[in-house]
Design an enzyme around this catalytic site. Structure first.
Site, PDB file in Angstrom:
ATOM      1  N   GLU A 180       0.650  -1.239  -0.050  1.00 21.66           N
ATOM      2  CA  GLU A 180       0.154   0.033   0.159  1.00 21.66           C
ATOM      3  C   GLU A 180       0.795   1.212   0.031  1.00 21.66           C
ATOM      4  OE1 GLU A 180      -3.062   0.009  -0.434  1.00 21.66           O
ATOM      5  OE2 GLU A 180      -3.757  -1.979  -0.144  1.00 21.66           O
TER       6      GLU A 180
ATOM      7  N   ARG B 161     -17.743  -0.765   5.836  1.00 17.93           N
ATOM      8  CA  ARG B 161     -19.121  -1.430   5.187  1.00 17.93           C
ATOM      9  C   ARG B 161     -19.547  -2.498   6.124  1.00 17.93           C
ATOM     10  NH1 ARG B 161     -18.767  -5.906   2.377  1.00 17.93           N
ATOM     11  NH2 ARG B 161     -16.496  -5.955   2.679  1.00 17.93           N
TER      12      ARG B 161
ATOM     13  N   CYS C 258      -7.572  -2.134   8.409  1.00 19.12           N
ATOM     14  CA  CYS C 258      -6.094  -1.973   7.503  1.00 19.12           C
ATOM     15  C   CYS C 258      -5.699  -0.796   7.560  1.00 19.12           C
ATOM     16  CB  CYS C 258      -6.297  -2.875   6.444  1.00 19.12           C
ATOM     17  SG  CYS C 258      -6.407  -4.659   6.688  1.00 19.12           S
TER      18      CYS C 258
ATOM     19  N   HIS D 296      -1.531  -5.782   1.632  1.00 18.25           N
ATOM     20  CA  HIS D 296      -2.732  -6.763   1.520  1.00 18.25           C
ATOM     21  C   HIS D 296      -2.495  -7.897   0.644  1.00 18.25           C
ATOM     22  CE1 HIS D 296      -5.860  -3.364   2.693  1.00 18.25           C
ATOM     23  NE2 HIS D 296      -6.020  -4.392   3.261  1.00 18.25           N
TER      24      HIS D 296
HETATM   25  N1  PCA Z   1      -8.375  -6.814   6.139  1.00 18.89           N
HETATM   26  C1  PCA Z   1      -9.332  -5.914   6.546  1.00 18.89           C
HETATM   27  C2  PCA Z   1      -8.983  -5.685   8.073  1.00 18.89           C
HETATM   28  C3  PCA Z   1      -8.594  -6.909   8.572  1.00 18.89           C
HETATM   29  C4  PCA Z   1      -7.832  -7.616   7.138  1.00 18.89           C
HETATM   30  O1  PCA Z   1      -7.264  -8.708   7.183  1.00 18.89           O
HETATM   31  C5  PCA Z   1      -9.074  -4.551   5.834  1.00 18.89           C
HETATM   32  O2  PCA Z   1      -8.496  -4.369   4.494  1.00 18.89           O
HETATM   33  O3  PCA Z   1      -9.225  -3.129   6.270  1.00 18.89           O
END
Ligand code: PCA
Length: 195
Positions: free
Chosen positions: A79, A89, A142, A164
């Site tokens: 990111e 959401r 996240c 991610h």
């Molecule tokens: N993904 C979520 C929160 C926890 C996770 O593993 C997110 O993308 O915010």
């Protein structure tokens, strides 16, 4: 040896597993110049950031890398930035569902990740795996975790980033997914690219 705190989220949204913690818990204890400390964090606004900051301070981490699940993405995605917004959401694991609130009132609108996310993305691709730089970590937990860490360690030597990862094959029949062994190889390549 330099110290890297690596966090992985617990399952959320009705899932039984989270590929983030599945992968983080299986990473080796050392990659390149870094000794790894692994931390499982709750999918709870505010709490994930608090615990990660506490652990990073406690171990005097040189860098913090957070891993989370991005269901539906087909690639491992470092990111670029975090935004000062909470917009959920679905409720988090404590039942909180903030709508258009700041992560930290009065803080900057956004922070850029301070680890070399472009180099980390290149390293994932060079390992033969799908790696794509992402320009938004969303506005859920996240992003919350990344923002809180970048805010706490702004103007310090402690560098921070977030990656991610896709669903594991056992989580979905219809959406993109990636085997755990590939996620592990991608994360190892990304960490190896940190100077
Ligand atoms: N993904 C979520 C929160 C926890 C996770 O593993 C997110 O993308 O915010």
């Amino acid at each position: 040896m330099k110290k890297l705190l690596v966090t992985g989220f617990e399952p959320f949204g009705g899932e039984a597993i989270n590929p983030a913690w599945e992968a983080v818990s299986r990473l080796p204890d050392q990659i390149g110049a870094y000794a790894l400390t692994k931390l499982r964090v709750p999918t709870v606004f505010g709490k994930a950031g608090e615990l990660a900051i506490k652990k990073a301070e406690e171990i005097c981490a040189n860098a913090v890398l957070c891993i989370g699940q991005a269901g539906g993405r087909a690639a491992v995605t470092p990111e670029l930035a975090a935004i000062n917004v909470r917009d959920a959401r679905i409720p988090d694991n404590a039942g909180q569902q903030p709508c258009d609130e700041p992560v930290v009132a009065g803080a900057p609108d956004a922070y850029f990740s301070t680890l070399p996310v472009r180099r980390m993305t290149d390293a994932i691709q060079k390992a033969g795996l799908p790696g794509v730089l992402s320009y938004s970590a969303g506005a859920y937990v996240c992003n919350d975790l990344l923002f809180m860490l970048l805010h706490r360690f702004a103007d310090t030597a402690v560098r921070v980033a977030f990656i991610h990862v896709p669903y594991l094959p056992e989580q979905t029949e219809t959406q993109p997914s990636m085997p755990l062994s590939d996620i592990l190889r991608a994360l190892t390549a990304a960490i190896s690219a940190i100077d």
